[in-house]
Design an enzyme around this catalytic site. Structure first.
Site, short mmCIF file in Angstrom:
data_model
loop_
_atom_site.label_atom_id
_atom_site.label_comp_id
_atom_site.label_asym_id
_atom_site.label_seq_id
_atom_site.Cartn_x
_atom_site.Cartn_y
_atom_site.Cartn_z
CE LYS A 182 -1.96 2.81 3.08
NZ LYS A 182 -2.13 4.02 2.57
N GLY A 234 6.29 5.02 8.02
CA GLY A 234 5.79 6.02 8.78
C GLY A 234 6.13 7.09 9.55
CB SER A 235 4.31 9.75 11.57
OG SER A 235 3.10 8.85 11.50
CB THR A 236 6.58 8.05 15.73
OG1 THR A 236 8.19 8.13 15.55
CG2 THR A 236 7.19 7.21 17.24
N GLY A 239 2.68 4.01 13.89
CA GLY A 239 3.98 3.02 13.70
C GLY A 239 3.25 2.28 14.95
CB CYS A 290 13.31 9.11 8.22
SG CYS A 290 13.66 8.44 6.83
P1 NAD Z 1 2.04 8.47 8.18
O1 NAD Z 1 2.44 7.73 9.26
O2 NAD Z 1 1.18 9.73 7.87
O3 NAD Z 1 1.90 7.37 7.04
C1 NAD Z 1 2.35 6.28 6.12
C2 NAD Z 1 1.72 5.39 5.77
O4 NAD Z 1 1.08 4.66 6.81
C3 NAD Z 1 0.77 5.82 4.74
O5 NAD Z 1 0.80 5.32 3.68
C4 NAD Z 1 -0.39 6.12 5.54
O6 NAD Z 1 -1.33 5.98 4.57
C5 NAD Z 1 -0.84 4.42 6.19
N1 NAD Z 1 -1.19 4.81 7.65
C6 NAD Z 1 -2.24 6.16 7.53
N2 NAD Z 1 -2.97 5.83 8.79
C7 NAD Z 1 -2.87 3.67 8.87
C8 NAD Z 1 -3.28 3.46 10.07
N3 NAD Z 1 -3.88 3.22 11.05
N4 NAD Z 1 -3.06 2.05 9.86
C9 NAD Z 1 -1.90 1.54 8.49
N5 NAD Z 1 -1.33 1.73 7.61
C10 NAD Z 1 -1.68 3.41 8.14
O7 NAD Z 1 3.37 8.94 7.12
P2 NAD Z 1 3.58 9.87 6.33
O8 NAD Z 1 3.46 11.42 6.43
O9 NAD Z 1 3.30 9.57 4.95
O10 NAD Z 1 5.05 10.40 6.06
C11 NAD Z 1 6.66 10.87 7.07
C12 NAD Z 1 6.80 9.82 8.45
O11 NAD Z 1 7.51 8.72 7.51
C13 NAD Z 1 7.48 10.82 8.95
O12 NAD Z 1 7.34 10.54 10.20
C14 NAD Z 1 9.03 10.49 8.68
O13 NAD Z 1 9.92 10.66 9.65
C15 NAD Z 1 9.25 8.82 8.46
N6 NAD Z 1 9.60 8.36 7.39
C16 NAD Z 1 11.02 7.53 8.35
C17 NAD Z 1 11.88 6.32 7.67
C18 NAD Z 1 12.52 5.53 8.23
O14 NAD Z 1 12.87 4.72 6.94
N7 NAD Z 1 13.24 4.92 9.28
C19 NAD Z 1 11.19 6.66 5.92
C20 NAD Z 1 10.48 7.49 5.20
C21 NAD Z 1 9.60 8.65 6.29
#
Ligand code: NAD
Length: 503
Positions: A182, A234-236, A239, A290
């Site tokens: 996804k 994604g975001s903490t 996560g 990130c």
């Molecule tokens: P986000 O957490 O909002 O979303 C990430 C993904 O999760 C998206 O595909 C979103 O649709 C999905 N999602 C949202 N709610 C969900 C749920 N309840 N269950 C399952 N999936 C869900 O993050 P974002 O705004 O897309 O990305 C930015 C964040 O990602 C920042 O915090 C950044 O630091 C982090 N990031 C980390 C790395 C790494 O390798 N550590 C790399 C890139 C980005």
């Protein structure tokens, strides 16, 4: 007028309409214009994709393919990326605001390079390891097998759609898993198209993509009884929810989350190099990375002179249309995100930080529909301010003063996050000593963003767990099985049986 392109799901080797019939606009963050319409999935679409992935796993063709042959498939995938580079770069710029220089010089070559590295690694990966036999009291041989986990649900963020696709899909395939991916609903076009391109190399059902939002598709995946593993970037905040959801079915789960990278500047560092490197560390992808170096901890002896250099260089960074090859800093991902970043700058000032340069919305002629932030340096920041503790995800550097090395290490580690950290110094022995104390998954000495496709990348603490890239990334996509075999047939010579049998 040309029609807006449609991006349906990719399921079982083909384009599939969303079962609801719903599509949503994909917006170019540089201009606000619609660049495509992507399928919006629901739980039924996830079920269909998981069934396809399960069937492709169960029919053994893919998971029992000899590693040498899977290696050839990975090479072919890398070649397909390079052969379609131009189209993928344009899609990546159009959906995510990646700069042309970044997408063409970093993202696309890195995905191809990573998959070629994995193609080599898979040939020697210890899928079967013999343990030394036990000769007495009976002959007993054991092996340790590494097997694919099964159906993997891969969920990616919007900031580097193709790179994150590469980080997850490559090792999942190398280990013999099947996949439901996804992408972020904000930036799905490049991922859907790449998955479509890769079908040429893969058996049907091995790589499926379902687009949609977090609650409808992502959460359904994390709770789905027939998905064996989730790998999330994604975001903490999300996560944590994902880890909790995975616990309900005891799914395997790896998490790549946020960061608040500290760079320590010692007084002997070459300040011209630091000014250039620290700004590269924070402004790459307009700070929407990130592993960005967002906290610069500077020794008091060089604090003022470094600030001057940072301000002078920062003012020369070109904010512009990401499709222009001279642009260094592109747009914020959305208007909402733009306001969040501006809110952080305001909160910094309210808490006592000083704006050394930037701090305002940037205007980009021809891109009036996009939202841009001036490259911003904040001085007089203390580590308890919101701008030092939270992930801003914009082109904003917080500069903090320290007076001795132990204080610098304590400040660097005083963070919920632990993804990246670094040291700027000419004293390489001290650099190694500091590196040992820093609690982060990647440590960079005299540079930033030094990611190698053959070295592991991932977080400590609230930055997540599991590692991507390099052969280590395959470890996150295998189960370990111990297979033991007795070479003794005579019941009376089977020593352990005496625990139950009495003669
Ligand atoms: P986000 O957490 O909002 O979303 C990430 C993904 O999760 C998206 O595909 C979103 O649709 C999905 N999602 C949202 N709610 C969900 C749920 N309840 N269950 C399952 N999936 C869900 O993050 P974002 O705004 O897309 O990305 C930015 C964040 O990602 C920042 O915090 C950044 O630091 C982090 N990031 C980390 C790395 C790494 O390798 N550590 C790399 C890139 C980005």
């Amino acid at each position: 007028m040309s029609e807006t392109p449609l991006y349906p799901h990719i399921i079982n080797g083909e384009r599939r309409e969303p079962l609801s019939g719903d599509y949503a606009d994909v917006i170019n963050p540089a201009t606000g214009q619609v660049v495509g319409r992507a399928a919006m999935g629901n739980a039924a679409d996830v079920d269909t994709a998981v069934s396809a992935a399960r069937a492709a796993f169960d029919n053994r063709e893919w998971r029992h393919m000899p590693p040498a042959q899977r290696s050839k498939v990975l090479y072919q995938c890398a070649q397909l990326v390079m052969a379609n580079a131009q189209e993928l770069i344009e899609l990546e710029i159009g959906c995510s605001g990646a700069t042309l220089t970044r997408a063409s010089n970093m993202d696309i070559p890195a995905v191809a390079d990573l998959w070629m590295n994995l193609a080599e690694a898979v040939k020697t990966y210890p899928f079967v390891e013999a343990q030394s036999p036990r000769p007495l009291p009976e002959q007993w041989h054991s092996q340790v097998w590494k097997e694919p986990v099964g159906v993997c649900g891969l969920i990616t963020a919007w900031n580097f759609p193709l790179l994150l696709f590469g980080f997850k899909v490559g090792p999942a395939l190398a280990a013999g898993n099947t996949i439901v991916l996804k992408p972020s609903e904000l930036t799905p076009t490049s991922s859907i198209r790449l998955a479509e391109i890769l079908q040429e190399a893969l058996p049907p059902g091995v790589l499926n993509v379902v687009n949609g939002d977090g609650p409808s598709v992502g959460e359904t995946m994390t709770l789905h009884p027939d998905i064996d593993k989730i790998s999330f970037t994604g975001s903490t905040r999300i996560g944590k929810q994902i880890q909790a959801n995975c616990a309900t079915t005891l799914k395997r789960c790896t998490l790549e989350l946020g960061g608040k990278g500290p760079g320590i500047v010692m007084s002997d560092a070459n300040l011209d190099m630091v000014a250039q490197g620290a700004l590269w560390g924070v402004y790459m992808n307009a700070g929407q990375a990130c592993e960005s170096g967002t906290r610069l901890l500077v020794h008091e002896d060089v604090y003022d002179s470094l600030l001057e250099k940072l301000a002078a260089k920062s003012a020369k960074v070109i904010v512009g249309n990401p499709a222009d090859p001279t642009t260094g800093v592109g747009p914020m991902s959305t208007e909402t995100h733009f306001h969040k970043v501006m809110g952080y700058i305001e909160s910094g000032v309210a808490e006592g930080a000083r704006v050394v340069c930037g701090g305002n919305q940037a205007q980009v002629p021809g891109c009036e529909g996009g939202f841009y932030v001036e490259p911003t340096v904040l001085a007089d920041v203390s580590n308890d301010m919101q701008v030092a503790r939270e992930e801003i995800f914009g082109p904003v550097l917080s500069v903090i003063k320290f007076s001795d090395v132990d204080e610098a290490i304590a400040l660097a580690n005083d963070s919920d996050y632990g993804l990246s950290a670094g040291v700027w110094t000419d004293d390489l022995v001290q650099a190694q000593q500091i590196a040992r104390e820093l609690r982060a998954g990647s440590i960079w000495i005299n540079d930033w963003h030094m990611l190698r496709t053959d070295a592991p990348f991932g977080g400590y603490k609230a930055s997540g767990y599991g590692r991507e890239m390099g052969r280590h990334s395959i470890d996150a996509y295998v189960e370990t099985k111990a297979v033991s075999m007795s070479f003794e047939r005579a019941p009376e010579r089977k020593a352990m049986h005496r625990i139950v049998h009495t003669q």
